[in-house]
Design a protein around this motif. Structure first.
Motif, mmCIF file in Angstrom:
data_model
loop_
_atom_site.group_PDB
_atom_site.id
_atom_site.type_symbol
_atom_site.label_atom_id
_atom_site.label_comp_id
_atom_site.label_asym_id
_atom_site.label_seq_id
_atom_site.Cartn_x
_atom_site.Cartn_y
_atom_site.Cartn_z
ATOM 1 N N GLU A 47 0.841 -1.212 0.000
ATOM 2 C CA GLU A 47 0.000 0.000 0.000
ATOM 3 C C GLU A 47 0.872 1.256 0.000
ATOM 4 O O GLU A 47 0.612 2.196 -0.742
ATOM 5 C CB GLU A 47 -0.940 -0.009 1.213
ATOM 6 C CG GLU A 47 -1.838 1.204 1.304
ATOM 7 C CD GLU A 47 -2.900 1.297 0.218
ATOM 8 O OE1 GLU A 47 -3.541 2.358 0.128
ATOM 9 O OE2 GLU A 47 -3.104 0.335 -0.549
ATOM 10 N N VAL A 48 1.907 1.263 0.834
ATOM 11 C CA VAL A 48 2.804 2.414 0.896
ATOM 12 C C VAL A 48 3.497 2.622 -0.456
ATOM 13 O O VAL A 48 3.576 3.750 -0.962
ATOM 14 C CB VAL A 48 3.833 2.249 2.037
ATOM 15 C CG1 VAL A 48 4.951 3.276 1.944
ATOM 16 C CG2 VAL A 48 3.125 2.332 3.390
ATOM 17 N N ASP A 49 3.981 1.534 -1.066
ATOM 18 C CA ASP A 49 4.629 1.632 -2.382
ATOM 19 C C ASP A 49 3.659 2.183 -3.421
ATOM 20 O O ASP A 49 4.032 3.020 -4.240
ATOM 21 C CB ASP A 49 5.140 0.263 -2.849
ATOM 22 C CG ASP A 49 6.332 -0.235 -2.044
ATOM 23 O OD1 ASP A 49 6.948 0.571 -1.305
ATOM 24 O OD2 ASP A 49 6.637 -1.443 -2.148
ATOM 25 N N HIS A 50 2.414 1.716 -3.375
ATOM 26 C CA HIS A 50 1.389 2.188 -4.314
ATOM 27 C C HIS A 50 1.184 3.695 -4.143
ATOM 28 O O HIS A 50 1.105 4.435 -5.119
ATOM 29 C CB HIS A 50 0.092 1.428 -4.076
ATOM 30 C CG HIS A 50 -0.967 1.697 -5.088
ATOM 31 N ND1 HIS A 50 -1.692 0.712 -5.670
ATOM 32 C CD2 HIS A 50 -1.447 2.845 -5.623
ATOM 33 C CE1 HIS A 50 -2.566 1.234 -6.522
ATOM 34 N NE2 HIS A 50 -2.428 2.535 -6.485
ATOM 35 N N GLN A 53 3.768 6.081 -5.581
ATOM 36 C CA GLN A 53 3.730 6.257 -7.036
ATOM 37 C C GLN A 53 2.681 7.283 -7.462
ATOM 38 O O GLN A 53 2.615 7.652 -8.629
ATOM 39 C CB GLN A 53 3.428 4.911 -7.727
ATOM 40 C CG GLN A 53 4.400 3.800 -7.399
ATOM 41 C CD GLN A 53 5.841 4.165 -7.702
ATOM 42 O OE1 GLN A 53 6.139 4.692 -8.760
ATOM 43 N NE2 GLN A 53 6.737 3.902 -6.750
ATOM 44 N N LEU A 54 1.856 7.739 -6.531
ATOM 45 C CA LEU A 54 0.787 8.671 -6.881
ATOM 46 C C LEU A 54 1.356 10.035 -7.253
ATOM 47 O O LEU A 54 2.312 10.517 -6.653
ATOM 48 C CB LEU A 54 -0.198 8.828 -5.719
ATOM 49 C CG LEU A 54 -0.957 7.575 -5.300
ATOM 50 C CD1 LEU A 54 -1.822 7.868 -4.077
ATOM 51 C CD2 LEU A 54 -1.814 7.043 -6.438
ATOM 52 N N PRO A 115 -6.695 14.223 -8.138
ATOM 53 C CA PRO A 115 -5.451 14.932 -7.793
ATOM 54 C C PRO A 115 -5.328 15.259 -6.303
ATOM 55 O O PRO A 115 -4.266 15.065 -5.705
ATOM 56 C CB PRO A 115 -5.519 16.206 -8.644
ATOM 57 C CG PRO A 115 -6.418 15.857 -9.790
ATOM 58 C CD PRO A 115 -7.433 14.897 -9.208
ATOM 59 N N ALA A 116 -6.409 15.733 -5.695
ATOM 60 C CA ALA A 116 -6.358 16.072 -4.269
ATOM 61 C C ALA A 116 -6.157 14.825 -3.413
ATOM 62 O O ALA A 116 -5.397 14.849 -2.436
ATOM 63 C CB ALA A 116 -7.641 16.791 -3.858
ATOM 64 N N GLY A 121 -2.272 11.191 -0.279
ATOM 65 C CA GLY A 121 -1.835 9.824 -0.020
ATOM 66 C C GLY A 121 -2.955 8.803 0.017
ATOM 67 O O GLY A 121 -2.845 7.791 0.706
ATOM 68 N N TYR A 122 -4.029 9.061 -0.735
ATOM 69 C CA TYR A 122 -5.136 8.112 -0.795
ATOM 70 C C TYR A 122 -5.171 7.413 -2.147
ATOM 71 O O TYR A 122 -5.303 8.057 -3.175
ATOM 72 C CB TYR A 122 -6.487 8.821 -0.596
ATOM 73 C CG TYR A 122 -6.818 9.094 0.836
ATOM 74 C CD1 TYR A 122 -7.570 8.198 1.579
ATOM 75 C CD2 TYR A 122 -6.369 10.255 1.458
ATOM 76 C CE1 TYR A 122 -7.871 8.444 2.906
ATOM 77 C CE2 TYR A 122 -6.672 10.518 2.786
ATOM 78 C CZ TYR A 122 -7.423 9.618 3.499
ATOM 79 O OH TYR A 122 -7.714 9.856 4.811
ATOM 80 N N THR A 123 -5.072 6.092 -2.114
ATOM 81 C CA THR A 123 -5.314 5.309 -3.326
ATOM 82 C C THR A 123 -6.831 5.260 -3.514
ATOM 83 O O THR A 123 -7.603 5.619 -2.605
ATOM 84 C CB THR A 123 -4.778 3.875 -3.179
ATOM 85 O OG1 THR A 123 -5.474 3.240 -2.085
ATOM 86 C CG2 THR A 123 -3.278 3.853 -2.946
#
Length: 191
Positions: A47-50, A53-54, A115-116, A121-123
């Motif tokens: 989850e952190v890695d995902h 990448q945002l 974008p927001a 930090g929300y997938t």
């Protein structure tokens, strides 16, 4: 010299065994165990890695990696508590309900929220879980007439009925409904 190396190696192995013995068997390799269900360190790291990448997300702006990991764990645990509240109260939230709520949020904000959300930090999955939590809270308040204080107390009480064991590496779960920073050490300080 080989004898000293063997003694040091044996000592290190003993220290490792004692450290692992301090953890519950379920806890090894887990970021958190909730009622016997494991959310692994690998799940957390994925989850952190995902999130890293945002577009526009900055882990340092989020307080650094340890703080962000605690934030992700907090979201996960809170979501599990809301799911338990929904189960206990017979509240059903469907994917269509979540889609409708997201559409309404987007209309109110004037467009795409992506974008927001990414900067925060929300997938997509984390956001959908948060929306589900909000819908559960609204349904509970509507059904019971609960205000925010009563809802918060109810969430605390539901969480207290659950066996929540956070890996000491990440901190501890507390009454403030968050994973709080600890030393990250599983050893107790000398008295």
């Amino acid at each position: 010299m080989p004898t000293i190396r063997r003694i040091i190696t044996a000592s290190l192995a003993a220290v490792a065994a004692v450290s692992l013995a301090a953890c519950d068997a379920e806890q090894i390799g887990s970021a958190v165990v909730i009622d016997g269900e494991r959310y692994t360190v690998e799940d957390l790291q994925n989850e952190v890695d995902h999130v890293e990448q945002l577009e526009g997300f900055d882990v340092e702006a989020a307080g650094g990696m340890p703080a962000f990991q605690r934030q992700v764990l907090t979201r996960y645990i809170q979501h599990q508590i809301f799911l338990r509240l929904a189960e206990d109260e017979g509240i059903e939230i469907t994917e269509a309900d979540i889609d409708a709520a997201i559409e309404q949020f987007e209309q109110q904000s004037g467009g795409d929220l992506t974008p927001a959300l990414e900067q925060s930090g929300y997938t997509e999955d984390a956001f959908r879980a948060g929306v589900a939590d909000q819908l559960i809270a609204e349904a509970y308040a509507s059904d019971t007439g609960a205000d925010n204080a009563v809802l918060t107390q109810t969430i605390i009480e539901v969480g207290d009925t659950m066996d929540i064991e956070v890996n000491p590496r990440y901190g501890t779960w507390g009454e403030d409904l968050a994973v709080s920073a600890d030393t990250g050490s599983i050893s107790e300080p000398a008295q």
